[in-house]
Design an enzyme around this catalytic site. Structure first.
Site, mmCIF file in Angstrom:
data_model
loop_
_atom_site.group_PDB
_atom_site.id
_atom_site.type_symbol
_atom_site.label_atom_id
_atom_site.label_comp_id
_atom_site.label_asym_id
_atom_site.label_seq_id
_atom_site.Cartn_x
_atom_site.Cartn_y
_atom_site.Cartn_z
ATOM 1 N N ARG A 140 0.820 -1.221 0.000
ATOM 2 C CA ARG A 140 0.000 0.000 0.000
ATOM 3 C C ARG A 140 0.851 1.266 0.000
ATOM 4 O O ARG A 140 0.433 2.290 -0.532
ATOM 5 C CB ARG A 140 -0.921 0.019 1.216
ATOM 6 C CG ARG A 140 -2.050 -0.968 1.082
ATOM 7 C CD ARG A 140 -2.987 -0.861 2.243
ATOM 8 N NE ARG A 140 -4.155 -1.671 1.983
ATOM 9 C CZ ARG A 140 -5.232 -1.708 2.755
ATOM 10 N NH1 ARG A 140 -5.286 -0.952 3.835
ATOM 11 N NH2 ARG A 140 -6.248 -2.464 2.446
ATOM 12 N N LYS B 242 -21.645 -13.037 5.762
ATOM 13 C CA LYS B 242 -22.757 -12.213 6.255
ATOM 14 C C LYS B 242 -23.705 -11.842 5.120
ATOM 15 O O LYS B 242 -23.532 -10.838 4.433
ATOM 16 C CB LYS B 242 -22.203 -10.964 6.933
ATOM 17 C CG LYS B 242 -21.455 -11.303 8.210
ATOM 18 C CD LYS B 242 -20.814 -10.078 8.818
ATOM 19 C CE LYS B 242 -19.372 -10.273 9.187
ATOM 20 N NZ LYS B 242 -18.391 -10.062 8.138
ATOM 21 N N GLY C 297 -10.234 -7.203 0.223
ATOM 22 C CA GLY C 297 -10.520 -8.023 1.395
ATOM 23 C C GLY C 297 -10.103 -9.465 1.232
ATOM 24 O O GLY C 297 -9.022 -9.766 0.748
ATOM 25 N N GLY D 64 -14.582 -3.213 1.643
ATOM 26 C CA GLY D 64 -15.857 -2.537 1.948
ATOM 27 C C GLY D 64 -16.170 -1.448 0.941
ATOM 28 O O GLY D 64 -17.307 -1.329 0.467
HETATM 29 P P1 AMP Z 1 -17.720 -11.733 5.004
HETATM 30 O O1 AMP Z 1 -17.072 -10.980 6.137
HETATM 31 O O2 AMP Z 1 -19.189 -11.753 5.056
HETATM 32 O O3 AMP Z 1 -17.185 -11.321 3.665
HETATM 33 O O4 AMP Z 1 -17.271 -13.250 5.196
HETATM 34 C C1 AMP Z 1 -15.928 -13.653 5.105
HETATM 35 C C2 AMP Z 1 -15.727 -14.845 6.007
HETATM 36 O O5 AMP Z 1 -16.695 -15.810 5.700
HETATM 37 C C3 AMP Z 1 -14.390 -15.508 5.859
HETATM 38 O O6 AMP Z 1 -13.739 -15.451 7.099
HETATM 39 C C4 AMP Z 1 -14.760 -16.949 5.490
HETATM 40 O O7 AMP Z 1 -13.951 -17.899 6.090
HETATM 41 C C5 AMP Z 1 -16.160 -17.073 5.994
HETATM 42 N N1 AMP Z 1 -16.910 -18.117 5.316
HETATM 43 C C6 AMP Z 1 -17.190 -18.225 4.020
HETATM 44 N N2 AMP Z 1 -17.895 -19.328 3.753
HETATM 45 C C7 AMP Z 1 -18.086 -19.958 4.931
HETATM 46 C C8 AMP Z 1 -18.747 -21.151 5.311
HETATM 47 N N3 AMP Z 1 -19.346 -21.915 4.410
HETATM 48 N N4 AMP Z 1 -18.766 -21.458 6.623
HETATM 49 C C9 AMP Z 1 -18.152 -20.671 7.528
HETATM 50 N N5 AMP Z 1 -17.513 -19.537 7.216
HETATM 51 C C10 AMP Z 1 -17.464 -19.195 5.937
#
Ligand code: AMP
Length: 379
Positions: A43, A180, A333, A356
């Site tokens: 960065r 999420k 990310g 984000g």
């Molecule tokens: P987010 O912050 O919503 O972008 O989610 C990212 C996180 O989701 C990462 O740490 C992944 O390891 C987790 N993740 C993605 N798929 C799964 C899954 N099937 N079960 C548990 N965690 C997950």
């Protein structure tokens, strides 16, 4: 909104003037023999051409960044000193202000704190795409007070994420993963309007599977999002996994269960079992969906990829995106981290520096920091 409407500082007369540049030097730091050291200076290096250009035009450059989450208090763990040392090696003569988030006025968008940043400085450049989705003082206030411009990397981000996806070469296939689902519904909706197909994977897919009437066992779901997922499925543009890899009933994913063999479930996850990745048939389906694509956007892991047992789907998709002849754009990310881990970064046309920020830009077509630049006093 397009990158073309962001102000540039190309015509500024800078000899003898001082430029404040907002950067995102929120970099990883590790302990070293002489104190903390920057572990990855990517960065910092991306801002150097801008600094050198400004210096060559006779300007004195003052940079400012946030670093970690000190929550408005001075905290030695988040002092910018290690970043300052690395910056000085890469581009001598650039001053780096102390961590913006040491002052509570940064995150509260305090006009007085924002004004203090441009005190005695003539012009402002926002080169911090990854911070431009937050209405913080260093992003919002300077454009109201001094002539202001979008830096080259910020413009490039907007150009790839908005201009390229506005009129994409088709088929345009988007892939959205992560955990999420509520956070991602807006972006899936926005992508479903622009893309020909939106592939959904990761834990968020279980809520879509529930909405499609499938059994998801004890997998992570968000009941409050089921109706929205059903609406999105009804667009006919959303493709979801057809099988799942996970752990059998009663096997914890972490401590104690860390070595347990993953199980391949079909379309239905047994009661009590938990899904952590997409299965092999889903990888095939997604590969077929991606094959004709001429534009690909990817954000979010397809499984719990931090655990190598469940990184299979994410790696397969990363390889498909990397080897595709389509224009490939990856939101920052976790997807950027996954590309890096698999050594595939160089094969992607554009990797956004802001997770984000890239999703918010796709969802809303604008960001607070970009609006501030457009609405700022004339430069
Ligand atoms: P987010 O912050 O919503 O972008 O989610 C990212 C996180 O989701 C990462 O740490 C992944 O390891 C987790 N993740 C993605 N798929 C799964 C899954 N099937 N079960 C548990 N965690 C997950």
């Amino acid at each position: 909104m397009s990158s073309a409407v962001l102000p540039t500082g190309d015509a500024w007369e800078l000899d003898g003037r001082t430029v404040l540049v907002r950067v995102d030097f929120n970099v990883p730091v590790t302990p070293g023999p002489d104190g903390p050291e920057v572990a990855d200076d990517f960065r910092i290096r991306t801002a150097i051409p801008l600094f050198q250009d400004l210096q060559a035009r006779g300007a004195r450059v003052v940079a400012c960044t946030h670093f970690g989450r000190p929550h408005g208090r001075v905290d030695a763990r988040y002092a910018v000193e290690p970043i300052r040392r690395r910056l000085d090696e890469l581009c001598p003569g650039v001053e780096l202000l102390e961590n913006l988030r040491f002052d509570p006025g940064e995150e509260s968008n305090d006009p007085a704190f924002g004004a203090s940043l441009v005190q005695g400085r003539d012009v402002y450049v926002n080169e911090a795409f990854g911070a431009s989705h937050r209405a913080h003082a260093s992003v919002m206030v300077p454009p109201r007070l001094v002539p202001s411009a979008a830096g080259p990397n910020l413009r490039r981000e907007v150009s790839f994420l908005l201009d390229a996806l506005e009129e994409p070469a088709r088929p345009f296939v988007a892939i959205v993963g992560g955990a999420k689902v509520a956070d991602k519904l807006g972006v899936v909706r926005a992508l479903a309007q622009r893309a020909d197909t939106v592939i959904v994977g990761g834990a968020m897919a279980y809520t879509f599977e529930l909405a499609a009437g499938r059994a998801v066992g004890a997998s992570l779901v968000d009941e409050s999002a089921v109706a929205s997922c059903r609406d999105l499925l009804a667009t006919g543009k959303v493709v979801i996994p057809v099988d799942t890899r996970g752990l059998a009933v009663g096997v914890p994913v972490g401590e104690g269960g860390g070595d347990a063999e993953p199980v391949d479930f079909g379309a239905q996850i047994p009661e009590g079992a938990e899904g952590f990745d997409i299965g092999a048939r889903s990888v095939d389906l997604f590969a077929q969906t991606l094959a004709p694509a001429r534009t690909v956007f990817w954000n979010g892991p397809l499984g719990f990829f931090e655990d190598p047992r469940f990184a299979v789907g994410t790696e397969a998709i990363a390889r498909l995106v990397a080897s595709s002849s389509a224009l490939s754009i990856v939101g920052g990310g976790d997807s950027a981290a996954a590309l890096k881990r698999f050594g595939l970064e160089a094969q992607i046309d554009f990797v956004s520096s802001g997770g984000g920020a890239s999703l918010e830009l796709l969802e809303f077509g604008d960001l607070p920091g970009l609006r501030a630049l457009r609405e700022g006093r004339a430069s």
